[in-house]
Design an enzyme around this catalytic site. Sequence first.
Site, PDB file in Angstrom:
ATOM      1  N   TYR A 156       0.863  -1.185   0.000  1.00  0.00           N
ATOM      2  CA  TYR A 156       0.000   0.000   0.000  1.00  0.00           C
ATOM      3  C   TYR A 156       0.892   1.226   0.000  1.00  0.00           C
ATOM      4  O   TYR A 156       2.073   1.169   0.380  1.00  0.00           O
ATOM      5  CB  TYR A 156      -1.021   0.011   1.131  1.00  0.00           C
ATOM      6  CG  TYR A 156      -0.545   0.103   2.565  1.00  0.00           C
ATOM      7  CD1 TYR A 156       0.513   0.917   2.976  1.00  0.00           C
ATOM      8  CD2 TYR A 156      -1.222  -0.616   3.551  1.00  0.00           C
ATOM      9  CE1 TYR A 156       0.882   1.011   4.309  1.00  0.00           C
ATOM     10  CE2 TYR A 156      -0.845  -0.535   4.895  1.00  0.00           C
ATOM     11  CZ  TYR A 156       0.201   0.291   5.254  1.00  0.00           C
ATOM     12  OH  TYR A 156       0.573   0.379   6.576  1.00  0.00           O
ATOM     13  N   THR A 157       0.319   2.358  -0.448  1.00  0.00           N
ATOM     14  CA  THR A 157       1.131   3.556  -0.617  1.00  0.00           C
ATOM     15  C   THR A 157       1.501   4.207   0.713  1.00  0.00           C
ATOM     16  O   THR A 157       2.583   4.779   0.847  1.00  0.00           O
ATOM     17  CB  THR A 157       0.403   4.580  -1.496  1.00  0.00           C
ATOM     18  OG1 THR A 157      -0.908   4.824  -0.953  1.00  0.00           O
ATOM     19  CG2 THR A 157       0.291   4.062  -2.935  1.00  0.00           C
ATOM     20  N   GLU A 164       1.825  -0.910  -6.180  1.00  0.00           N
ATOM     21  CA  GLU A 164       1.418  -0.043  -5.081  1.00  0.00           C
ATOM     22  C   GLU A 164      -0.093   0.181  -5.163  1.00  0.00           C
ATOM     23  O   GLU A 164      -0.626   0.537  -6.219  1.00  0.00           O
ATOM     24  CB  GLU A 164       2.145   1.308  -5.149  1.00  0.00           C
ATOM     25  CG  GLU A 164       3.630   1.238  -4.827  1.00  0.00           C
ATOM     26  CD  GLU A 164       3.901   1.257  -3.332  1.00  0.00           C
ATOM     27  OE1 GLU A 164       2.941   1.369  -2.549  1.00  0.00           O
ATOM     28  OE2 GLU A 164       5.094   1.176  -2.967  1.00  0.00           O
TER      29      GLU A 164
END
Length: 255
Positions: A35-36, A99
């Site tokens: 995840y970002t 991402e």
Amino acid sequence: MSGFAPDHPGAEVRVSPNFGPRRGTEVPDMIILHYTGMETGAGAEAWLCDPASEVSSHYLVHEDGRVVQMVRESDRAWHAGKSSWRGITDINSCSVGIEIVNPGHTLGYRPFPERQIEAVISLCQGISRRHPVSSERVLAHSDVAPGRKVDPGERFPWRVLAAAGLGHFVAPSPIRRGPVLRPGDEGAAVEELQSMLALYGYGVEITGVFDVQTDIVVQAFQRHFRPRRVDGVADGSTIRTLRRLLGSLPELSVQ
């Protein structure tokens, strides 16, 4: 590089300068999901394309399902950092990094929207058709970098991906009262736990001592495969789930 044709049909292209040639292989055989961990998808996309960041990924999937490709699949993106899996320490060279926009644990971790997950599934299926990625090599960043990373986290719907043929999955064994292994324990049972985690792929030293490293790796395993309780305690549910995962690997059979 001014641009390239996307590997994934329909993906937007925004070129990141943060990439290089793959080392030791020309063909990726892993997918690493992240995840970002930033407030906005736009901010994450800009950061992954900023030469000052020295990070990138092949793809970014926005919450509305838009897919942006920043590095060609034939090239080595800088997404995994210090990591390992089954003894391989250059994960960037053998993987495609994705991402997934989500603020993460420190900025308001939330469920992943359905349309975003649908886009992730379509993207992973396409990558797996283009490259020899087996289901058990679709992994979390937290699997290859336990302790250092926790993404995409316990809210990520691995069960949904498994239904689409992506990722290794068994339904987690129920949590019940019973004996547990925890930090400070020593002996054959701890050595067996460490051996099973290492056999599955995690970077854990087999010492027979339930040390800090073992605690961290157990948490990483739970975050992916038994997310209902992530506490680093190897209870019966955790151990049974691990045994069943090992037993369902094509090349292994654990009784």
